[in-house]
Design a protein around this motif. Structure first.
Motif, short mmCIF file in Angstrom:
data_model
loop_
_atom_site.label_atom_id
_atom_site.label_comp_id
_atom_site.label_asym_id
_atom_site.label_seq_id
_atom_site.Cartn_x
_atom_site.Cartn_y
_atom_site.Cartn_z
N LYS A 47 0.82 -1.21 0.00
CA LYS A 47 0.00 0.00 0.00
C LYS A 47 0.85 1.27 0.00
O LYS A 47 0.33 2.38 -0.01
CB LYS A 47 -0.94 0.01 1.20
CG LYS A 47 -1.98 -1.11 1.19
CD LYS A 47 -2.87 -1.03 2.41
CE LYS A 47 -3.92 -2.14 2.42
NZ LYS A 47 -4.78 -2.09 3.63
N GLY A 48 2.15 1.08 0.06
CA GLY A 48 3.05 2.22 0.07
C GLY A 48 3.38 2.75 1.45
O GLY A 48 4.02 3.79 1.58
N GLU A 49 2.94 2.02 2.48
CA GLU A 49 3.24 2.44 3.86
C GLU A 49 4.63 1.94 4.27
O GLU A 49 5.00 0.81 3.94
CB GLU A 49 2.19 1.89 4.82
CG GLU A 49 0.79 2.46 4.60
CD GLU A 49 0.73 3.95 4.82
OE1 GLU A 49 1.41 4.44 5.76
OE2 GLU A 49 0.04 4.64 4.06
N PRO A 50 5.39 2.74 5.00
CA PRO A 50 6.72 2.30 5.44
C PRO A 50 6.65 1.07 6.34
O PRO A 50 5.69 0.89 7.08
CB PRO A 50 7.25 3.51 6.22
CG PRO A 50 6.42 4.67 5.77
CD PRO A 50 5.07 4.11 5.44
N VAL A 51 7.66 0.23 6.24
CA VAL A 51 7.80 -0.93 7.12
C VAL A 51 8.92 -0.60 8.11
O VAL A 51 10.10 -0.70 7.77
CB VAL A 51 8.13 -2.21 6.34
CG1 VAL A 51 8.31 -3.38 7.30
CG2 VAL A 51 7.02 -2.51 5.33
N PRO A 52 8.57 -0.16 9.31
CA PRO A 52 9.61 0.25 10.27
C PRO A 52 10.45 -0.92 10.74
O PRO A 52 9.96 -2.04 10.88
CB PRO A 52 8.80 0.86 11.42
CG PRO A 52 7.46 0.22 11.33
CD PRO A 52 7.22 0.00 9.87
N LEU A 209 11.89 -1.21 -1.79
CA LEU A 209 11.63 -2.64 -1.58
C LEU A 209 10.22 -2.79 -1.03
O LEU A 209 9.91 -2.18 0.00
CB LEU A 209 12.66 -3.22 -0.61
CG LEU A 209 14.13 -3.04 -1.01
CD1 LEU A 209 15.04 -3.30 0.19
CD2 LEU A 209 14.49 -3.96 -2.16
N ARG A 210 9.40 -3.59 -1.69
CA ARG A 210 7.99 -3.73 -1.28
C ARG A 210 7.71 -5.14 -0.78
O ARG A 210 7.94 -6.12 -1.49
CB ARG A 210 7.06 -3.38 -2.44
CG ARG A 210 7.21 -1.92 -2.88
CD ARG A 210 6.12 -1.51 -3.85
NE ARG A 210 6.32 -0.15 -4.32
CZ ARG A 210 5.92 0.94 -3.66
NH1 ARG A 210 5.29 0.80 -2.50
NH2 ARG A 210 6.14 2.15 -4.15
N LEU A 211 7.19 -5.21 0.45
CA LEU A 211 6.87 -6.48 1.07
C LEU A 211 5.37 -6.73 1.02
O LEU A 211 4.55 -5.81 1.17
CB LEU A 211 7.33 -6.49 2.53
CG LEU A 211 8.84 -6.41 2.77
CD1 LEU A 211 9.12 -6.45 4.27
CD2 LEU A 211 9.58 -7.55 2.06
N SER A 212 5.01 -7.98 0.81
CA SER A 212 3.61 -8.39 0.87
C SER A 212 3.23 -8.73 2.29
O SER A 212 4.09 -9.05 3.13
CB SER A 212 3.37 -9.61 -0.03
OG SER A 212 3.70 -9.31 -1.38
#
Length: 214
Positions: A47-52, A209-212
């Motif tokens: 969704k484009g939200e950061p993964v802290p 980098l995009r995680l599911s």
């Protein structure tokens, strides 16, 4: 996008963290020999939200295409900051291969781990292509087992002032209005000087980098 792991992964590398979201992957002798290259990664969800606080498990070849198996050279882990951002100082990974067997564009291998129970871990590669051109990626012998990963190309900018006034690896010059990146480069150059390295950052590479989710 995910990518093949390749045969060169070694389990258990050390953390290379020096500050929150910042790490040094390359040893001093490599920074002196090949020149510093700054990677900037942003880890986000679909969704484009950061993964802290995502963790990147990293390995790469040096600028001549050589991997190191008997040490942790050019291998290590780094944890992203609360905004999912990682700045890692290394050297440009070099291409390797053979004229009749195919070539691989330079790349950093990454195993990316997000929030446990929330994100799926991903194995991927971040490619560094001369002049930001993806042609060599179409000749990658890894394409025999998966499709071309053009979306995994890192967008790079050179810092001519650190390279005798010349563009580095044919990358476009960092735009003068990009004061945020210029500030990051200045911070890293100060760190290099502090540790007795008489080189400055030659180029900066950006990649998301995009995680599911699970």
């Amino acid at each position: 996008m995910d990518d093949i792991e390749g045969p060169f992964y070694v389990v258990g590398p050390p953390y290379r963290q020096i500050e929150d979201g910042k790490a040094v992957i390359a040893p001093k002798e490599h920074l002196d020999k090949y020149g510093p290259f700054l990677f900037v990664f942003e880890v986000k969800d679909q969704k484009g939200e950061p993964v802290p606080n995502a963790v990147l498990d990293w390995w790469q070849a040096d600028s001549e295409g050589n991997y190191y198996y008997d040490s942790w050279t050019l291998r290590g882990k780094v944890k992203a900051d609360a905004h999912g951002r990682v700045e890692a100082l290394s050297v440009r990974p070099g291409q390797y291969g053979a004229p009749f067997g195919g070539w691989r564009a330079g790349h950093a291998h990454l195993k990316v781990h997000g929030t446990k129970g929330k994100h799926k871990s991903m194995t991927t590669q971040a490619y560094v292509c001369q002049g930001n051109k993806s042609e060599l990626m179409t000749k990658d012998f890894a394409n025999y087992v998966r499709s071309v990963r053009s979306s995994n190309r890192t967008t790079c900018y050179s810092i001519p002032a650190a390279n005798g006034g010349e563009k580095y690896f044919d990358f476009p010059e960092l735009p003068k209005e990009d004061v945020d990146t210029a500030a990051r480069v200045s911070w890293w150059n100060a760190k290099l000087k502090e540790h007795g390295i008489d080189r400055q950052v030659l180029a900066v590479g950006y990649h998301t980098l995009r995680l599911s989710t699970v």
